[in-house]
Enzyme design. Structure first.
Site, short mmCIF file in Angstrom:
data_model
loop_
_atom_site.label_atom_id
_atom_site.label_comp_id
_atom_site.label_asym_id
_atom_site.label_seq_id
_atom_site.Cartn_x
_atom_site.Cartn_y
_atom_site.Cartn_z
N LYS A 32 0.85 -1.21 0.00
CA LYS A 32 0.00 0.00 0.00
C LYS A 32 0.87 1.24 0.00
O LYS A 32 2.02 1.23 0.49
CB LYS A 32 -0.97 0.02 1.19
CG LYS A 32 -0.33 0.21 2.58
CD LYS A 32 -0.19 1.63 3.03
CE LYS A 32 0.69 1.76 4.22
NZ LYS A 32 1.62 2.57 4.59
N PRO A 120 9.61 -4.40 -0.55
CA PRO A 120 10.76 -4.13 0.33
C PRO A 120 10.34 -4.08 1.80
O PRO A 120 9.21 -3.72 2.13
CB PRO A 120 11.28 -2.78 -0.15
CG PRO A 120 10.33 -2.26 -1.15
CD PRO A 120 9.40 -3.36 -1.56
N VAL A 121 11.29 -4.46 2.66
CA VAL A 121 11.03 -4.60 4.10
C VAL A 121 11.37 -3.28 4.81
O VAL A 121 12.31 -2.59 4.41
CB VAL A 121 11.91 -5.76 4.66
CG1 VAL A 121 11.78 -5.89 6.17
CG2 VAL A 121 11.53 -7.06 3.97
N ALA A 123 9.70 -0.47 4.90
CA ALA A 123 9.65 0.50 3.81
C ALA A 123 8.51 1.49 3.90
O ALA A 123 8.43 2.42 3.11
CB ALA A 123 9.55 -0.26 2.49
N GLY A 124 7.53 1.26 4.81
CA GLY A 124 6.33 2.11 4.84
C GLY A 124 5.31 1.68 3.79
O GLY A 124 4.44 2.45 3.40
N GLY A 127 4.20 -4.11 4.01
CA GLY A 127 4.52 -5.48 3.58
C GLY A 127 4.21 -6.50 4.68
O GLY A 127 3.53 -7.49 4.44
N SER A 129 2.29 -6.13 7.30
CA SER A 129 0.85 -6.12 7.60
C SER A 129 0.09 -6.92 6.54
O SER A 129 -0.85 -7.66 6.87
CB SER A 129 0.32 -4.68 7.60
OG SER A 129 0.91 -3.96 8.64
N ASP A 162 -2.56 -1.20 10.28
CA ASP A 162 -2.74 -1.22 8.82
C ASP A 162 -3.36 -2.52 8.31
O ASP A 162 -3.68 -2.62 7.13
CB ASP A 162 -1.36 -1.08 8.13
CG ASP A 162 -0.85 0.36 8.15
OD1 ASP A 162 -1.63 1.27 8.47
OD2 ASP A 162 0.34 0.55 7.84
O1 C5P Z 1 -0.24 -0.73 14.79
P1 C5P Z 1 1.17 -0.91 14.38
O2 C5P Z 1 1.85 -2.03 15.11
O3 C5P Z 1 1.35 -1.01 12.91
O4 C5P Z 1 1.92 0.42 14.81
C1 C5P Z 1 3.31 0.50 14.88
C2 C5P Z 1 3.70 1.67 15.74
O5 C5P Z 1 3.36 2.90 15.08
C3 C5P Z 1 2.97 1.74 17.07
O6 C5P Z 1 3.67 1.02 18.05
C4 C5P Z 1 2.98 3.23 17.37
O7 C5P Z 1 4.23 3.60 17.91
C5 C5P Z 1 2.88 3.87 16.00
N1 C5P Z 1 1.50 4.22 15.64
C6 C5P Z 1 0.89 5.30 16.24
N2 C5P Z 1 -0.40 5.62 15.91
C7 C5P Z 1 -1.06 4.93 14.97
C8 C5P Z 1 -0.45 3.82 14.32
C9 C5P Z 1 0.85 3.50 14.69
O8 C5P Z 1 1.47 5.97 17.11
N3 C5P Z 1 -2.30 5.26 14.66
#
Ligand code: C5P
Length: 337
Positions: A32, A120-121, A123-124, A127, A129, A162
Site C-alpha cells: 500500500k 521491500p522490508v 519500507a512504509g 509489507g 501487515s 494497517d
Molecule cells: O499498529 P502498528 O503495530 O502497525 O503500529 C506500529 C507503531 O506505530 C505503534 O507502536 C505506534 O508507535 C505507532 N503508531 C501510532 N499511531 C497509529 C499507528 C501507529 O502511534 N495510529
C-alpha cells in the site's frame, strides 16, 4: 497451486471465494501507499488518531499456507530481514486464529507459512501487515470458518493498525488509529513508481514518537474537534479528487505529516524525493507511511518507465531500488500458481 477436496468456486471481481475443502492455498498480498496521512491527535491507548487515504498497488508478496499435520506453526521466509518466529506479524496472525478458533485448531492442527517477499522490508509499504492479512484470509479459507470481511477486519485490528486495510485493499479512507476502514471509489489505471534505498529502513514507532515530541502542541484534544477534523478529510478535496478520478488533483493533494520528521533525519530520502519530482512525467511525489519509500504517481506505464530511467541516471546507486506498480483495486487475493 491450490489443491481441492471438492470444488465450488464463485468469482466476484478479481477475488476467488473458496467454499471448499483445501489443504493449501497461495495468496497475493499487495503493498500500500498513503496518498494522505494526517496525524490529528493522541489516543488514550498510546497510538495516534489519524486520517489516511490508502491505495493498494500491484507489487505483491506471495504467501503460501498449508496444513502442518501437527499443532505447530512454522514460518519460512528467505529474506534475511524477515524473522520466522512470533515477532513476525504473519506468525502472530496464525497464533491469533488458533486461539480464537480453538475447536478448528484442535481438529485441523497448525500451519506451514511460506512468505516470498517482493515488497521491500521496513519500507512504509505495509509489507508485514499484508502478510498477516493474507494469513487471516487464508486460514478462514482453509478452515472454512465463513468469516465475513467485517469479522476479518476486527481480527486484523487486534494485530496492527494497517492490517484491516490490507485485508480488503483498493482505495480507502482509514481513521481511528488506522483500523477503521471506509472504502472509496477505486482509483484505476494509474501507476506508482516506488523508490527506496535497500539498506535504509525507518522504525514506525520512532517516526510517530519523534512526531509527538516535535508537534504535540498542535494535537487536537477535544473529541468534537477530532471528529470534525476526520470528517473534514472525508468530505474534503482528496476524497473528491478520488471520486472524480483526477490524477492531477490527487497528485496536488498528496500529504504526509510523517515527512516532517523522516526527511530531515534522512537527507538521502529528501534528495530522492526531489529527484523523482524533477521528472516531467511525475504528477506528484510523496513519502509513503513512515517511509523511507517515496513514490511518484504517473498516468501510464510508459511514463512510469521514463521516471525510473531518469532517476537511475540521476542517482546511479546500486542500493537504490525502483519498482513500477499499477494501482490495484483488491486486497488479499487467492491465486493459482
Ligand atoms: O499498529 P502498528 O503495530 O502497525 O503500529 C506500529 C507503531 O506505530 C505503534 O507502536 C505506534 O508507535 C505507532 N503508531 C501510532 N499511531 C497509529 C499507528 C501507529 O502511534 N495510529
Amino acid at each position: 497451486m491450490i489443491r481441492y477436496g471438492a470444488a465450488l468456486l464463485c468469482r466476484q471481481s478479481d477475488f476467488l471465494y473458496c467454499v471448499i475443502f483445501m489443504d493449501r492455498c497461495v495468496l497475493l498480498a499487495p503493498a500500500k501507499i498513503n496518498l494522505y496521512l494526517e496525524i490529528i491527535g493522541d489516543r488514550p491507548d498510546g497510538y495516534h488518531e489519524l486520517a489516511m487515504v490508502m491505495q493498494s498497488v500491484d507489487l505483491c508478496d506471495r504467501v503460501t499456507l498449508s496444513r502442518a499435520g501437527t499443532q505447530d506453526i512454522r514460518l519460512k521466509c528467505e529474506h534475511p530481514l524477515v524473522p520466522s518466529d512470533e515477532t513476525n506479524l504473519a506468525y502472530r496472525a496464525a497464533e491469533l486464529m488458533c486461539q480464537e478458533f480453538s475447536d478448528a485448531y484442535a481438529r485441523f492442527g497448525g500451519f506451514k507459512i511460506k512468505i516470498e517477499k517482493n515488497i521491500p522490508v521496513g519500507a512504509g509499504l505495509a509489507g508485514g501487515s499484508g502478510n498477516a492479512a493474507a494469513v487471516l484470509v487464508g486460514i478462514n479459507m482453509l478452515w472454512k470458518l465463513g468469516l465475513t470481511s467485517i469479522d476479518l477486519h476486527l481480527l486484523a485490528a487486534k494485530l496492527g493498525s494497517d492490517i484491516p486495510f490490507c485485508v480488503s485493499g483498493g482505495t480507502a479512507l482509514a481513521t481511528g488509529r488506522g483500523e477503521q476502514v471506509a472504502p472509496l471509489k477505486d482509483v484505476q489505471n494509474y501507476y506508482a513508481v516506488l523508490a527506496k534505498y535497500q539498506s535504509l529502513s525507518v522504525s514506525t514507532p520512532w517516526a510517530y514518537q519523534t512526531y509527538r515530541k516535535q508537534f504535540e502542541s498542535t494535537y487536537v484534544r477535544e473529541a468534537d474537534d477530532l471528529a470534525a477534523r476526520q470528517s473534514r478529510v472525508h468530505s474534503g478535496p482528496m476524497v473528491k479528487a478520488i471520486s472524480n478520478q483526477r490524477l492531477e488533483q490527487i497528485s496536488a493533494l498528496l500529504y504526509n505529516d510523517l515527512e516532517k520528521v523522516v526527511l530531515p533525519e534522512h537527507p538521502k530520502v529528501q534528495e530522492l524525493k526531489e529527484t523523482l519530482a524533477r521528472s516531467p512525467q511525475a504528477k506528484g511525489v510523496m513519502m509513503s507511511g513512515s517511509g523511507p519509500t517515496v513514490f511518484a504517481l504517473a498516468e501510464s506505464q510508459s511514463d512510469a518507465d521514463e521516471i525510473v530511467k531518469a532517476v537511475r541516471s540521476a542517482l546511479p546507486d546500486d542500493d537504490l531500488g525502483l519498482w513500477v506498480a499499477p494501482f490495484s483495486s483488491t486486497g488479499i487475493r487467492l491465486v493459482e500458481a
